[in-house]
Design a protein around this motif. Structure first.
Motif, PDB file in Angstrom:
ATOM      1  N   MET A  68       0.833  -1.199   0.000  1.00 47.76           N
ATOM      2  CA  MET A  68       0.000   0.000   0.000  1.00 47.76           C
ATOM      3  C   MET A  68       0.868   1.250   0.000  1.00 47.76           C
ATOM      4  N   GLN A  69       0.482   2.212  -0.863  1.00 49.15           N
ATOM      5  CA  GLN A  69       1.242   3.454  -0.942  1.00 49.15           C
ATOM      6  C   GLN A  69       0.910   4.358   0.256  1.00 49.15           C
ATOM      7  N   ASP A  70       1.885   5.194   0.637  1.00 48.79           N
ATOM      8  CA  ASP A  70       1.653   6.198   1.663  1.00 48.79           C
ATOM      9  C   ASP A  70       0.694   7.242   1.110  1.00 48.79           C
ATOM     10  N   CYS A  71      -0.393   7.524   1.849  1.00 48.15           N
ATOM     11  CA  CYS A  71      -1.409   8.439   1.337  1.00 48.15           C
ATOM     12  C   CYS A  71      -0.918   9.877   1.228  1.00 48.15           C
ATOM     13  N   GLY A  72       0.022  10.292   2.068  1.00 45.07           N
ATOM     14  CA  GLY A  72       0.587  11.632   1.951  1.00 45.07           C
ATOM     15  C   GLY A  72      -0.340  12.704   2.477  1.00 45.07           C
ATOM     16  N   VAL A  73      -0.038  13.943   2.117  1.00 45.33           N
ATOM     17  CA  VAL A  73      -0.787  15.106   2.587  1.00 45.33           C
ATOM     18  C   VAL A  73      -1.788  15.508   1.524  1.00 45.33           C
ATOM     19  N   GLY A  74      -3.044  15.692   1.905  1.00 45.12           N
ATOM     20  CA  GLY A  74      -4.073  16.088   0.959  1.00 45.12           C
ATOM     21  C   GLY A  74      -4.459  17.539   1.144  1.00 45.12           C
ATOM     22  N   LEU A  75      -5.718  17.842   0.827  1.00 42.34           N
ATOM     23  CA  LEU A  75      -6.205  19.213   0.909  1.00 42.34           C
ATOM     24  C   LEU A  75      -6.924  19.432   2.236  1.00 42.34           C
ATOM     25  N   GLY A  76      -6.237  19.142   3.321  1.00 43.86           N
ATOM     26  CA  GLY A  76      -6.872  19.203   4.635  1.00 43.86           C
ATOM     27  C   GLY A  76      -7.490  20.540   4.945  1.00 43.86           C
ATOM     28  N   SER A  77      -6.731  21.626   4.738  1.00 45.03           N
ATOM     29  CA  SER A  77      -7.241  22.943   5.105  1.00 45.03           C
ATOM     30  C   SER A  77      -8.410  23.358   4.237  1.00 45.03           C
ATOM     31  N   ILE A  78      -8.377  22.962   2.961  1.00 46.47           N
ATOM     32  CA  ILE A  78      -9.491  23.294   2.079  1.00 46.47           C
ATOM     33  C   ILE A  78     -10.739  22.537   2.506  1.00 46.47           C
ATOM     34  N   ASP A  91      -4.977   5.194  -5.817  1.00 43.31           N
ATOM     35  CA  ASP A  91      -4.893   6.259  -4.825  1.00 43.31           C
ATOM     36  C   ASP A  91      -6.233   6.457  -4.121  1.00 43.31           C
ATOM     37  N   LEU A  92      -7.307   6.534  -4.904  1.00 43.57           N
ATOM     38  CA  LEU A  92      -8.638   6.681  -4.317  1.00 43.57           C
ATOM     39  C   LEU A  92      -8.979   5.494  -3.419  1.00 43.57           C
ATOM     40  N   LYS A  93      -8.597   4.313  -3.862  1.00 46.03           N
ATOM     41  CA  LYS A  93      -8.928   3.098  -3.110  1.00 46.03           C
ATOM     42  C   LYS A  93      -8.207   3.059  -1.770  1.00 46.03           C
ATOM     43  N   GLN A  94      -6.908   3.392  -1.765  1.00 47.06           N
ATOM     44  CA  GLN A  94      -6.149   3.305  -0.519  1.00 47.06           C
ATOM     45  C   GLN A  94      -6.536   4.408   0.465  1.00 47.06           C
ATOM     46  N   ARG A  95      -7.166   5.470  -0.025  1.00 43.23           N
ATOM     47  CA  ARG A  95      -7.639   6.538   0.843  1.00 43.23           C
ATOM     48  C   ARG A  95      -9.090   6.339   1.290  1.00 43.23           C
ATOM     49  N   GLY A  96      -9.699   5.244   0.865  1.00 46.61           N
ATOM     50  CA  GLY A  96     -11.084   4.991   1.216  1.00 46.61           C
ATOM     51  C   GLY A  96     -12.073   5.859   0.474  1.00 46.61           C
ATOM     52  N   MET A  97     -11.669   6.391  -0.683  1.00 44.70           N
ATOM     53  CA  MET A  97     -12.510   7.323  -1.437  1.00 44.70           C
ATOM     54  C   MET A  97     -13.153   6.700  -2.677  1.00 44.70           C
ATOM     55  N   LEU A  98     -12.721   5.507  -3.070  1.00 44.72           N
ATOM     56  CA  LEU A  98     -13.200   4.945  -4.335  1.00 44.72           C
ATOM     57  C   LEU A  98     -14.675   4.558  -4.270  1.00 44.72           C
ATOM     58  N   ASP A  99     -15.146   4.116  -3.117  1.00 49.72           N
ATOM     59  CA  ASP A  99     -16.544   3.704  -2.999  1.00 49.72           C
ATOM     60  C   ASP A  99     -17.509   4.838  -3.301  1.00 49.72           C
ATOM     61  N   GLU A 100     -17.115   6.069  -2.965  1.00 49.89           N
ATOM     62  CA  GLU A 100     -18.003   7.213  -3.172  1.00 49.89           C
ATOM     63  C   GLU A 100     -17.581   8.076  -4.350  1.00 49.89           C
ATOM     64  N   THR A 101     -16.602   7.610  -5.117  1.00 48.54           N
ATOM     65  CA  THR A 101     -16.150   8.334  -6.308  1.00 48.54           C
ATOM     66  C   THR A 101     -16.288   7.422  -7.512  1.00 48.54           C
ATOM     67  N   LEU A 102     -17.007   7.862  -8.515  1.00 46.41           N
ATOM     68  CA  LEU A 102     -17.169   7.095  -9.742  1.00 46.41           C
ATOM     69  C   LEU A 102     -16.172   7.593 -10.779  1.00 46.41           C
ATOM     70  N   VAL A 103     -15.281   6.701 -11.220  1.00 43.15           N
ATOM     71  CA  VAL A 103     -14.298   7.031 -12.251  1.00 43.15           C
ATOM     72  C   VAL A 103     -14.770   6.413 -13.563  1.00 43.15           C
TER      73      VAL A 103
END
Length: 456
Positions: free
Chosen positions: A1-11, A342-354
């Motif tokens: 699994m890749q390191d998720c890193g820093v996202g757009l937290g403040s936004i 990337d979406l999958k490892q961040r738990g975002m793929l279920d709610e994001t349709l690509v």
């Protein structure tokens, strides 16, 4: 699994803080409830403008290879119109090898090694069809449901129906890469007869994301804020009198531009990502590429943007097919696969349709000298989807032995649109906007069906 890193937290945090303010009556971007609970919050549409050849990427046809150089059966061509070639041209076998991948056994071309690694996350549709066989009308149809200019885009309908969860970034964002922009131009992301607040905002991936984002000399933040407040108050007074939605659009645009002066540069600064994430996409800070746009798409949906569309206009191979499709795949394959991972490892793929695909397919017949090109073909082409409540690891539908027609579970563009809206929580027949005395809708007046068999 890749390191998720820093996202757009403040936004994202700013979006939550301002959520209550977004519910004011004159805010057209306020979050709205769909008809029923949807599986999807965000959509990322990877639009391969120019129409990639399904025969070189996803639709392996041994019979087409077997009859390479021979004329197609006469009965197959009855009533068929081609864009440029004489339909009675010789058949052209696939140019590249295929192999089965993942537990699903999906057949994918050797040109797409990264996509092959996420085969079990894909819902591959091999039986797409459309009504248009030239680029501009076909792109407009894929994006608006009609070949006619002036209709709202899929992204605009999504924003109109659900609003935006971001107060600091546009709810519908567009990027463009490749050799040129899409043939259908900005109509592909326009709002049509919907209020213009719902149209896509095109961002640049290098330099300032939007031109004139910085204040001119002599204008500081205090002067700018006071000016905007005065203009906004005048606009609100006029809005109360007329109810004109374009005034609400103007108010929203001025305020969004003000907030984007800080949020947009933060969005574009991918140096905050970990090296493992940059390596996953194959991008470097400061470079411009389709892969970088994929990474920015993830950052946008992470920050609350509802709909992101990436155009890569480079796939119109009437000639030089072998060389150019290799180049196109090299430019797009890694970014597409990385986005899913990337979406999958961040738990975002279920709610994001690509969604991946172009406006139509290519002919099984040859075009161009040297047996190295294919013409436009609306009868059959391939698209894929991932996440967003789709059934992963399946291949749906199919074409005849020569790949000429969609014969197993054919899917029209209208059906695709109905399915996407369903995943967002909408009955496509009830998501309407009254214009010229009619209740207009994305799927028009012809029959359209949700593709239940591809839903998880």
């Amino acid at each position: 699994m890749q390191d998720c890193g820093v996202g757009l937290g403040s936004i994202a945090l700013a979006s939550l803080i301002n959520e209550s303010a977004a519910s004011t009556a004159d805010d057209p971007m306020a979050v709205k409830k769909p008809h029923f609970p949807g599986k999807v919050k965000n959509v990322i549409l990877l639009f391969m403008a120019g129409a990639p050849s399904q025969f070189e990427l996803f639709d392996n046809k041994p019979e087409l290879a077997k009859f390479d150089g021979q004329l197609p059966p006469a009965e197959l061509l009855e009533g068929y119109r081609a864009a440029f070639i004489n339909p009675n041209s010789k058949l052209l076998g696939p140019k590249f090898k295929f192999a089965k991948h993942g537990q699903s056994g999906a057949e994918i071309s050797e040109l797409l090694p990264h996509t092959a690694k996420v085969a079990d996350d894909l819902t591959i549709i091999k039986s797409m069809k459309t009504d248009a066989f030239n680029h501009a009308p076909a792109q407009i149809m894929m994006n608006t449901g009609s070949q006619l200019f002036g209709k709202p885009s899929l992204g605009a309908w999504s924003l109109y129906g659900l609003g935006s969860e971001s107060r600091d970034l546009p709810g519908f964002v567009v990027f463009s890469s490749g050799t040129k922009g899409p043939s259908g131009g900005s109509s592909n992301w326009g709002s049509g007869y919907l209020p213009t607040v719902y149209q896509g905002v095109q961002l640049r991936s290098v330099g300032d994301p939007v031109l004139y984002l910085s204040n001119p000399a002599g204008i500081d933040s205090r002067v700018q804020r006071d000016s905007l407040d005065a203009i906004s108050e005048l606009n609100r007074q006029r809005l109360a009198v007329t109810g004109d939605p374009e005034i609400a659009t103007r108010i929203n645009s001025f305020e969004m531009a003000y907030r984007m002066q800080s949020s947009a540069p933060e969005l574009m600064d991918i140096s905050t990502e970990t090296q493992s994430t940059l390596d996953l996409y194959g991008v470097k800070p400061g470079d411009s590429s389709f892969a970088k746009n994929c990474l920015l798409a993830r950052r946008l949906v992470e920050g609350g943007t509802r709909f992101v569309q990436l155009f890569h206009e480079a796939w119109d191979q009437h000639g030089n097919l072998t060389k150019d499709i290799k180049k196109n795949c090299l430019a797009t394959d890694q970014g597409c696969a990385a986005l899913i991972q990337d979406l999958k490892q961040r738990g975002m793929l279920d709610e994001t349709l690509v969604i991946w695909g172009g406006e139509f397919g290519r002919t099984p017949m040859v075009q161009g000298g040297g047996n190295d090109g294919r013409d436009h073909h609306p009868n059959a082409f391939t698209m894929w989807m991932a996440g967003g409540g789709m059934k992963p690891g399946i291949t749906y539908g199919g074409t005849d032995d020569l790949g000429f027609n969609s014969v197993i579970d054919p899917i029209h563009v209208r059906d695709l649109h109905a399915t996407i809206l369903h995943q967002l929580g909408f009955d496509h027949q009830r998501l309407t906007f009254k214009f010229q005395g009619l209740e207009q809708r994305l799927t028009g007046v012809e029959e359209a069906h949700v593709i239940d068999n591809i839903l998880a």
